[in-house]
Design an enzyme around this catalytic site. Structure first.
Site, mmCIF file in Angstrom:
data_model
loop_
_atom_site.group_PDB
_atom_site.id
_atom_site.type_symbol
_atom_site.label_atom_id
_atom_site.label_comp_id
_atom_site.label_asym_id
_atom_site.label_seq_id
_atom_site.Cartn_x
_atom_site.Cartn_y
_atom_site.Cartn_z
ATOM 1 C CG ASP A 99 -0.720 11.085 -65.808
ATOM 2 O OD1 ASP A 99 -0.829 10.351 -64.813
ATOM 3 O OD2 ASP A 99 -1.351 12.162 -65.932
ATOM 4 C CE1 TYR A 132 -5.913 15.731 -66.393
ATOM 5 C CE2 TYR A 132 -4.336 14.275 -67.435
ATOM 6 C CZ TYR A 132 -4.732 15.017 -66.349
ATOM 7 O OH TYR A 132 -3.947 15.052 -65.231
ATOM 8 C CE LYS A 168 -3.638 11.700 -63.143
ATOM 9 N NZ LYS A 168 -3.583 12.209 -64.523
ATOM 10 C CG HIS A 203 -8.044 13.607 -61.238
ATOM 11 N ND1 HIS A 203 -8.291 13.659 -62.586
ATOM 12 C CD2 HIS A 203 -7.021 14.470 -61.031
ATOM 13 C CE1 HIS A 203 -7.443 14.500 -63.154
ATOM 14 N NE2 HIS A 203 -6.676 15.013 -62.234
#
Ligand SMILES: NC(=O)c1ccc[n+]([C@@H]2O[C@H](COP(=O)([O-])OP(=O)(O)OC[C@H]3O[C@@H](n4cnc5c(N)ncnc54)[C@H](OP(=O)(O)O)[C@@H]3O)[C@@H](O)[C@H]2O)c1
Length: 280
Positions: free
Chosen positions: A48, A53, A78, A111
């Site tokens: 994931d 990120y 996402k 997200h």
């Protein structure tokens, strides 16, 4: 390093999602690439990440270095809410794929909800991205009961999951019931309550009876309900610990005792991200 056995999956909306994945929020640089590679070598089959990120490149490196066949790994990323207007969403999805060095992800999520862009426009773009083959499946993250209902009504393709904060200390029973109603999987983020589960006395006591750690009992509690877990670790030895959750079963009494730890206000992740403070 010995490997773990095959990981069970859940089926939802036509997707088969491995019940265990590696979370990668906050894993950076070489640590990220190495953890993804080692997790896959160990037997994890689900990773994931998210454009937010800032580690998709490293996740891609780990995926490619592991030598695991592309079709054997379930990759989720996402799209960040600032990219929810249709042209931006498609561009963002293509950029995610370029960083991951993949032709398609298995699952592409919104997200967080973004009240500034009409949901119909965003979902229209997300469904198109799926039809264009950039994502095998699509879904949502951090959507409340009311928003799940809206999203399901609008989307022209199945939404296969809602990824939400979920652990024994937070009551998510309403969202879980809503997802089941619409054949959506629940993907639990922060499934070991950001590491704090290891200090819980109830989980530790139950774990001792099964020769398991409190963190393993915490994850088992979720997967035993068919909830997908994506624990994150930066430590190699914890990859194996977090995966050793399919060789024991919690009794009905133990499940009840753990369920009783839940609170309505047990949230750890700051919903201020979304620009809204009140949801239901
Ligand atoms: N959709 C969203 O909005 C959203 C939000 C948050 C997170 N997520 C996703 O969900 C993933 C997991 O959530 P999270 O990272 O917030 O929290 P988490 O997985 O519940 O907890 C991670 C923390 O627990 C520690 N840990 C890991 N395994 C352990 C074990 N066996 N025993 C004790 N401590 C352990 C880790 O430390 P060490 O590194 O030292 O092991 C780390 O500090 C994220 O990485 C991300 O992929 C999604």
């Amino acid at each position: 390093m010995s490997t773990i056995g095959p990981i069970p999956w859940v089926e939802a909306g036509g997707a088969r999602i491995p019940l265990l994945g590696l979370g990668t929020w906050d894993l950076r640089g070489r640590t990220c690439a190495r953890m993804v590679e080692q997790a896959l070598r160990l037997g994890y089959r689900h990773v994931d990440t998210a454009e937010m990120y800032d580690n998709e490149r490293e996740v891609g490196e780990g995926l490619h270095a592991s030598g695991v066949k592309r079709d054997d790994v379930f990759v989720t990323t996402k799209i960040w809410p600032s990219h929810f207007a249709p042209p931006a969403l498609e561009r963002a999805a293509r950029e995610c794929l370029a960083r991951l060095r993949l032709n398609a992800v298995d699952l592409l999520l919104l997200h967080w909800p973004n009240p500034q862009v009409p949901l119909a426009e965003t979902l229209g773009a997300l469904c198109k991205v799926k039809r264009d083959g950039l994502a095998r499946h699509i879904g949502i993250s951090n959507f409340t009961v009311a928003l799940i209902e809206q999203a399901v009504r609008i989307a022209s393709e199945p939404l296969v999951c809602d990824q939400v904060e979920c652990h024994p200390f937070l009551d998510q029973s309403k969202v879980i019931a809503e997802c089941r109603r619409y054949d959506m999987a629940v993907v639990a983020y922060s499934p070991i309550a950001r590491g704090t589960a290891r200090n819980d006395k109830v989980l530790a006591r139950i774990g001792a009876a099964h020769h398991k750690t409190a963190a393993q009992v915490c994850l088992r509690f979720l997967v035993q309900q068919g909830i997908v877990v994506i624990p994150r670790t930066s430590k190699l030895e914890r990859l194996a610990e977090n995966a050793a959750i399919f060789d024991f079963e919690l009794g009905a009494g133990e499940m009840q005792e753990i369920a009783a730890l839940a609170h309505r206000d047990g949230r750890l992740v700051d919903w201020a991200y979304s620009g809204r403070t009140k949801w239901d």
